[in-house]
Motif scaffolding. Sequence first.
Motif, PDB file in Angstrom:
ATOM      1  N   PRO A   1       0.820  -1.217   0.000  1.00  0.00           N
ATOM      2  CA  PRO A   1       0.000   0.000   0.000  1.00  0.00           C
ATOM      3  C   PRO A   1       0.855   1.269   0.000  1.00  0.00           C
ATOM      4  CG  PRO A   1      -0.849  -1.584   1.592  1.00  0.00           C
ATOM      5  CD  PRO A   1       0.456  -2.131   1.109  1.00  0.00           C
ATOM      6  N   TYR A   2       0.334   2.294  -0.646  1.00  0.00           N
ATOM      7  CA  TYR A   2       0.893   3.643  -0.715  1.00  0.00           C
ATOM      8  C   TYR A   2       2.138   3.764  -1.585  1.00  0.00           C
ATOM      9  CZ  TYR A   2      -2.390   4.856   2.961  1.00  0.00           C
ATOM     10  OH  TYR A   2      -3.539   5.058   3.676  1.00  0.00           O
ATOM     11  N   THR A   3       2.658   2.644  -2.116  1.00  0.00           N
ATOM     12  CA  THR A   3       3.775   2.734  -3.038  1.00  0.00           C
ATOM     13  C   THR A   3       3.364   3.565  -4.252  1.00  0.00           C
ATOM     14  OG1 THR A   3       4.464   0.530  -2.332  1.00  0.00           O
ATOM     15  CG2 THR A   3       5.475   1.383  -4.341  1.00  0.00           C
ATOM     16  N   TYR A   4       4.254   4.378  -4.738  1.00  0.00           N
ATOM     17  CA  TYR A   4       4.076   5.293  -5.873  1.00  0.00           C
ATOM     18  C   TYR A   4       3.278   6.548  -5.527  1.00  0.00           C
ATOM     19  CZ  TYR A   4       5.301   1.090  -8.610  1.00  0.00           C
ATOM     20  OH  TYR A   4       5.907  -0.033  -9.110  1.00  0.00           O
ATOM     21  N   SER A   5       2.565   6.576  -4.410  1.00  0.00           N
ATOM     22  CA  SER A   5       1.808   7.777  -4.046  1.00  0.00           C
ATOM     23  C   SER A   5       2.739   8.771  -3.349  1.00  0.00           C
ATOM     24  CB  SER A   5       0.631   7.425  -3.142  1.00  0.00           C
ATOM     25  OG  SER A   5       1.082   6.856  -1.929  1.00  0.00           O
ATOM     26  N   HIS A   6       2.238   9.981  -3.141  1.00  0.00           N
ATOM     27  CA  HIS A   6       3.075  11.015  -2.529  1.00  0.00           C
ATOM     28  C   HIS A   6       2.191  11.953  -1.727  1.00  0.00           C
ATOM     29  CE1 HIS A   6       7.050  12.617  -2.139  1.00  0.00           C
ATOM     30  NE2 HIS A   6       6.732  13.801  -2.600  1.00  0.00           N
ATOM     31  N   ASN A   7       2.852  12.925  -1.089  1.00  0.00           N
ATOM     32  CA  ASN A   7       2.096  13.842  -0.235  1.00  0.00           C
ATOM     33  C   ASN A   7       1.573  15.059  -0.988  1.00  0.00           C
ATOM     34  OD1 ASN A   7       4.390  15.417  -0.544  1.00  0.00           O
ATOM     35  ND2 ASN A   7       5.229  14.868   1.456  1.00  0.00           N
ATOM     36  N   ASP A   8       1.737  15.076  -2.299  1.00  0.00           N
ATOM     37  CA  ASP A   8       1.044  16.063  -3.120  1.00  0.00           C
ATOM     38  C   ASP A   8       0.567  15.380  -4.387  1.00  0.00           C
ATOM     39  OD1 ASP A   8       2.867  16.614  -5.526  1.00  0.00           O
ATOM     40  OD2 ASP A   8       4.258  16.960  -3.879  1.00  0.00           O
ATOM     41  N   SER A   9      -0.405  15.974  -5.042  1.00  0.00           N
ATOM     42  CA  SER A   9      -1.048  15.319  -6.185  1.00  0.00           C
ATOM     43  C   SER A   9      -0.230  15.416  -7.459  1.00  0.00           C
ATOM     44  CB  SER A   9      -2.434  15.945  -6.424  1.00  0.00           C
ATOM     45  OG  SER A   9      -2.311  17.330  -6.718  1.00  0.00           O
ATOM     46  N   VAL A  10       0.861  16.192  -7.431  1.00  0.00           N
ATOM     47  CA  VAL A  10       1.691  16.363  -8.622  1.00  0.00           C
ATOM     48  C   VAL A  10       2.774  15.296  -8.708  1.00  0.00           C
ATOM     49  CG1 VAL A  10       3.281  17.920  -9.823  1.00  0.00           C
ATOM     50  CG2 VAL A  10       1.231  18.834  -8.728  1.00  0.00           C
ATOM     51  N   SER A  11       3.392  14.961  -7.585  1.00  0.00           N
ATOM     52  CA  SER A  11       4.586  14.116  -7.601  1.00  0.00           C
ATOM     53  C   SER A  11       4.303  12.625  -7.500  1.00  0.00           C
ATOM     54  CB  SER A  11       5.522  14.529  -6.447  1.00  0.00           C
ATOM     55  OG  SER A  11       5.961  15.858  -6.626  1.00  0.00           O
ATOM     56  N   ASN A  12       3.032  12.210  -7.559  1.00  0.00           N
ATOM     57  CA  ASN A  12       2.800  10.767  -7.577  1.00  0.00           C
ATOM     58  C   ASN A  12       3.343  10.179  -8.888  1.00  0.00           C
ATOM     59  OD1 ASN A  12       0.705  11.208  -9.539  1.00  0.00           O
ATOM     60  ND2 ASN A  12      -0.709  11.634  -7.862  1.00  0.00           N
ATOM     61  N   TYR A  13       3.520   8.851  -8.900  1.00  0.00           N
ATOM     62  CA  TYR A  13       4.198   8.162  -9.999  1.00  0.00           C
ATOM     63  C   TYR A  13       3.209   7.896 -11.128  1.00  0.00           C
ATOM     64  CZ  TYR A  13       8.323   5.498 -11.524  1.00  0.00           C
ATOM     65  OH  TYR A  13       9.466   5.049 -12.182  1.00  0.00           O
ATOM     66  N   SER A  14       2.839   8.968 -11.829  1.00  0.00           N
ATOM     67  CA  SER A  14       1.795   8.852 -12.846  1.00  0.00           C
ATOM     68  C   SER A  14       2.055   9.834 -13.970  1.00  0.00           C
ATOM     69  CB  SER A  14       0.418   9.138 -12.230  1.00  0.00           C
ATOM     70  OG  SER A  14       0.307  10.514 -11.888  1.00  0.00           O
ATOM     71  N   HIS A  15       1.327   9.619 -15.065  1.00  0.00           N
ATOM     72  CA  HIS A  15       1.358  10.521 -16.219  1.00  0.00           C
ATOM     73  C   HIS A  15       0.008  10.452 -16.907  1.00  0.00           C
ATOM     74  CE1 HIS A  15       2.238  12.431 -19.986  1.00  0.00           C
ATOM     75  NE2 HIS A  15       2.234  11.295 -20.667  1.00  0.00           N
ATOM     76  N   TYR A  16      -0.577  11.580 -17.153  1.00  0.00           N
ATOM     77  CA  TYR A  16      -1.857  11.696 -17.838  1.00  0.00           C
ATOM     78  C   TYR A  16      -2.919  10.791 -17.201  1.00  0.00           C
ATOM     79  CZ  TYR A  16      -4.586  13.573 -21.700  1.00  0.00           C
ATOM     80  OH  TYR A  16      -5.495  14.288 -22.434  1.00  0.00           O
ATOM     81  N   ASN A  17      -3.019  10.881 -15.880  1.00  0.00           N
ATOM     82  CA  ASN A  17      -4.026  10.150 -15.090  1.00  0.00           C
ATOM     83  C   ASN A  17      -3.886   8.634 -15.190  1.00  0.00           C
ATOM     84  OD1 ASN A  17      -5.066  12.589 -14.309  1.00  0.00           O
ATOM     85  ND2 ASN A  17      -6.892  12.493 -15.584  1.00  0.00           N
ATOM     86  N   GLN A  18      -2.692   8.158 -15.523  1.00  0.00           N
ATOM     87  CA  GLN A  18      -2.432   6.724 -15.599  1.00  0.00           C
ATOM     88  C   GLN A  18      -1.116   6.410 -14.893  1.00  0.00           C
ATOM     89  OE1 GLN A  18      -3.211   5.107 -19.740  1.00  0.00           O
ATOM     90  NE2 GLN A  18      -3.466   7.279 -20.191  1.00  0.00           N
ATOM     91  N   PRO A  19      -1.003   5.234 -14.273  1.00  0.00           N
ATOM     92  CA  PRO A  19       0.241   4.871 -13.598  1.00  0.00           C
ATOM     93  C   PRO A  19       1.416   4.800 -14.572  1.00  0.00           C
ATOM     94  CG  PRO A  19      -1.552   3.418 -12.913  1.00  0.00           C
ATOM     95  CD  PRO A  19      -2.067   4.220 -14.066  1.00  0.00           C
ATOM     96  N   LEU A  20       2.583   5.205 -14.108  1.00  0.00           N
ATOM     97  CA  LEU A  20       3.797   5.091 -14.911  1.00  0.00           C
ATOM     98  C   LEU A  20       4.350   3.663 -14.903  1.00  0.00           C
ATOM     99  CD1 LEU A  20       5.964   8.282 -14.218  1.00  0.00           C
ATOM    100  CD2 LEU A  20       5.204   7.449 -16.451  1.00  0.00           C
ATOM    101  N   ALA A  21       4.007   2.907 -13.877  1.00  0.00           N
ATOM    102  CA  ALA A  21       4.548   1.554 -13.747  1.00  0.00           C
ATOM    103  C   ALA A  21       3.420   0.537 -13.947  1.00  0.00           C
ATOM    104  CB  ALA A  21       5.246   1.381 -12.405  1.00  0.00           C
TER     105      ALA A  21
END
Length: 571
Positions: A425-445
């Motif tokens: 749980p919480y892997t790839y997420s972050h404490n702001d909505s910009v720096s999570n591990y994503s691009h164009y509303n889709q996961p990067l991994a």
Amino acid sequence: MQIIKSIFKLAVFICPFAATAQSTYLPQGDKGYHFVDRLEIKQQTNTDLNFSTLKPYNRKYLVQQAEYIDSLRKQFASSLVTEEADHVKFTKLDDYNMNSLLMNNSEWVTGSKESFLSKKPFWGAFYKTKPNLLEVNVKDFFLVVNPVLQFNLSKESGNSETIFLNTRGITARGMIAKKLGFVTTITDNQERSPQFFQQYIGSARAVPGAGFYKAFKSTGVDYFDARGYITFNAAKYIDVQFGYDKNFIGNGYRSLFLSDWGNSNLFLKLNTRIWKLNYQNLFMELMPQFVKHGDVLLDRKYAAMHHLSMNVTKWLNVGVFESIIFGRRNHFDFEYLNPIIFLRHIEGTVGSPDNALLGGDFKANIAHKVQVYGQLLLDEFVLSRIKANRGWWANKYGTQLGIKYIDAFGIPNLDLQAETNRVRPYTYSHNDSVSNYSHYNQPLAHPLGANFNEFVGIARYQPLAKVFIMAKLIYYKKGLDSLGYNAGGNIFRLDTDRYGIDEGYTVGGGKKATCINALMQVSYELRENLYIDLSYQHRSFKVVNTPAQDNSMSLITAGVRLNIAKRQYDF
């Protein structure tokens, strides 16, 4: 975009075009990828295939290695059998696939190309070679132009509407004076996907693999997919690629580092191959989480990634990975441009709370039959908290372990693959909505985000030269959020949004969802790169004690495609 373009101009200024020949790359989903797996495992040594963890593959290096292995195969067939050649035993279909691989990358072939020629070109001008509508190969200029088509019709159980995909487009690749390579692919697509896929598009506000879309016939989508890049050599051992496309880091069906499952992005890539080392620097411009309202310019965020791999032995390759996602609003942090420094150190130096990830990977080729591979991703963790075993929220990491077995049980061209992926749980997420591990509303991994256990099983069988059979089974357990509880599976939610709960997080915790997604597909290659496909897919998704969220569907599909991989609904 302007920042990445500026970086590219700087790279060109510092590293002007060298005299060495520059290659383009195999497109996503090309049939050559699986054959390269077979070649690497059969040969067992990694000397010239240590680039295979990074996709797409460089056509030049691919042909060089394929021709080398082909020469060993010919030694085995003659009386000049060396110890190394004795292990490179081709099946009859391997010969067919080798010729196909070389034919589709003919600009780098050094041997005879006579078998590549068509017996009856169309109007004497088109399809002079079997794979390519138009091929020009003259002094200082090479060009290939091909149409791209895919038309699928499907019937989904419990759905009165017809499921379809209509793709038309064109692709071109070429070289100028063997110093500058270029590729462009443009497709126009109309699609009505299965209902579970439609639901994902609606919630993500993006088409997986494509991004932006417009509504089409109420429940369908209309989207344009345009990709392209240029390549050149900055030095003898350094390749540069700049463009808008996808990249993948890993040896598995999935990747915990970087996947090509989502939307394309603008990037600058530097790849250095020397001795037993392969080192890649990747700088990307991404789009943070958004809700689009009309014609409004979307914000940007940025990423820098490093991957270094080394052939530790002839059969073992290991790699290290690091990445940083940073959220300066529409501003690139030039501290992260240093291609050889530890990114986590920079993050601390500039005093930023950027999202840094580390990882390691390996692949081992065993007995000319098997490859074992894996990844370890570290987002955050504290060893003492792991030892305490109380499910602390910030122990954020993921693991992958897989195995490939070729010519399984002595059956030629029957290849098996099994893979497990586990992300806390919480892997790839972050404490702001910009720096999570994503691009164009889709996961990067991984497309499932976090908080899941997954098993993937794939069987590929080629009984005849033009017949390809694939069976695929995906099974996963994932924890979903409930009222007042963030289970940590949605990477777009802030990791600070825990409702005061810091412990008790286990993989699959929360509302427990299970899914079985099974596919059987048969493809017939009518002519080079032109396929007729038939498939049956069954997907069952259930949430414990929540029947309203359960859904099950079966999908029968028939289609034809040319110069493109088959569309997959694989989660």
